[in-house]
Design a protein around this motif. Sequence first.
Motif, mmCIF file in Angstrom:
data_model
loop_
_atom_site.group_PDB
_atom_site.id
_atom_site.type_symbol
_atom_site.label_atom_id
_atom_site.label_comp_id
_atom_site.label_asym_id
_atom_site.label_seq_id
_atom_site.Cartn_x
_atom_site.Cartn_y
_atom_site.Cartn_z
ATOM 1 N N LEU A 71 0.979 -1.208 0.035
ATOM 2 C CA LEU A 71 -0.128 0.126 0.079
ATOM 3 C C LEU A 71 1.002 1.129 -0.109
ATOM 4 C CD1 LEU A 71 -2.753 1.432 0.455
ATOM 5 C CD2 LEU A 71 -2.398 1.160 2.698
ATOM 6 N N VAL A 72 0.655 2.220 -0.894
ATOM 7 C CA VAL A 72 1.327 3.429 -1.119
ATOM 8 C C VAL A 72 0.421 4.540 -1.357
ATOM 9 C CG1 VAL A 72 1.785 3.120 -3.502
ATOM 10 C CG2 VAL A 72 3.522 4.240 -2.124
ATOM 11 N N GLN A 73 0.805 5.834 -0.978
ATOM 12 C CA GLN A 73 0.093 6.866 -1.217
ATOM 13 C C GLN A 73 0.244 7.358 -2.847
ATOM 14 O OE1 GLN A 73 0.893 9.861 1.791
ATOM 15 N NE2 GLN A 73 -0.810 9.287 3.034
ATOM 16 N N ALA A 74 -0.676 8.101 -3.325
ATOM 17 C CA ALA A 74 -0.408 8.657 -4.594
ATOM 18 C C ALA A 74 0.666 9.466 -4.815
ATOM 19 C CB ALA A 74 -1.510 9.388 -5.071
ATOM 20 N N GLY A 75 1.513 9.380 -5.762
ATOM 21 C CA GLY A 75 2.959 10.250 -5.791
ATOM 22 C C GLY A 75 4.102 9.148 -5.164
ATOM 23 N N GLY A 76 3.689 8.263 -4.628
ATOM 24 C CA GLY A 76 4.881 7.456 -3.947
ATOM 25 C C GLY A 76 5.354 6.461 -5.026
ATOM 26 N N SER A 77 6.389 5.625 -4.459
ATOM 27 C CA SER A 77 7.020 4.645 -5.196
ATOM 28 C C SER A 77 6.912 3.114 -4.715
ATOM 29 C CB SER A 77 8.473 5.165 -5.357
ATOM 30 O OG SER A 77 8.548 6.024 -6.281
ATOM 31 N N LEU A 78 6.984 2.316 -5.578
ATOM 32 C CA LEU A 78 7.308 1.000 -5.133
ATOM 33 C C LEU A 78 8.132 0.070 -6.076
ATOM 34 C CD1 LEU A 78 3.713 -0.682 -4.100
ATOM 35 C CD2 LEU A 78 5.780 -0.158 -2.544
ATOM 36 N N THR B 44 1.176 -10.035 -7.121
ATOM 37 C CA THR B 44 1.564 -9.288 -5.785
ATOM 38 C C THR B 44 0.417 -8.141 -5.812
ATOM 39 O OG1 THR B 44 3.014 -8.263 -4.301
ATOM 40 C CG2 THR B 44 3.495 -8.078 -7.046
ATOM 41 N N GLN B 45 -0.179 -7.741 -4.958
ATOM 42 C CA GLN B 45 -1.030 -6.456 -4.922
ATOM 43 C C GLN B 45 -0.526 -5.258 -4.774
ATOM 44 O OE1 GLN B 45 -4.850 -6.624 -4.936
ATOM 45 N NE2 GLN B 45 -4.364 -4.484 -5.160
#
Length: 123
Positions: free
Chosen positions: A11-18, A117-118
């Motif tokens: 789970l990540v916020q908009a603008g973030g990275s994974l 992967t979600q």
Amino acid sequence: QAQLVESGGGLVQAGGSLRLSCAASRRTFSRYAVAWFRQAPGKEREFVAAISRSVGSTYYADSVKGRFTISTDNAKNTVYLQMNSLKPEDTAVYYCAAGFSSSRTGTGDYPYWGQGTQVTVSS
């Protein structure tokens, strides 16, 4: 038969990275092109990116160009998908797939698949 294992979702916020990882056997890694697909709820599975390790070619869906980068670590037999500037519409289950040509974008062109992967991007 190719074996692929994805990891790195979350789970990540908009603008973030994974960064997603796809670990493969050495045989799979050397023999096949590897792609990432994604499937959002209620939608068809769609092509995201692909790479041919042997020739270094990469391909991207228009929706992710400039934000996502596919790469390989030959020593680890792993393909990565670096995802930056994430948007809520990037929310999906992401799948790693192996096939014979990285220029192909259809699900039918890739006979081998990981479990997925979600990735969830909150607004």
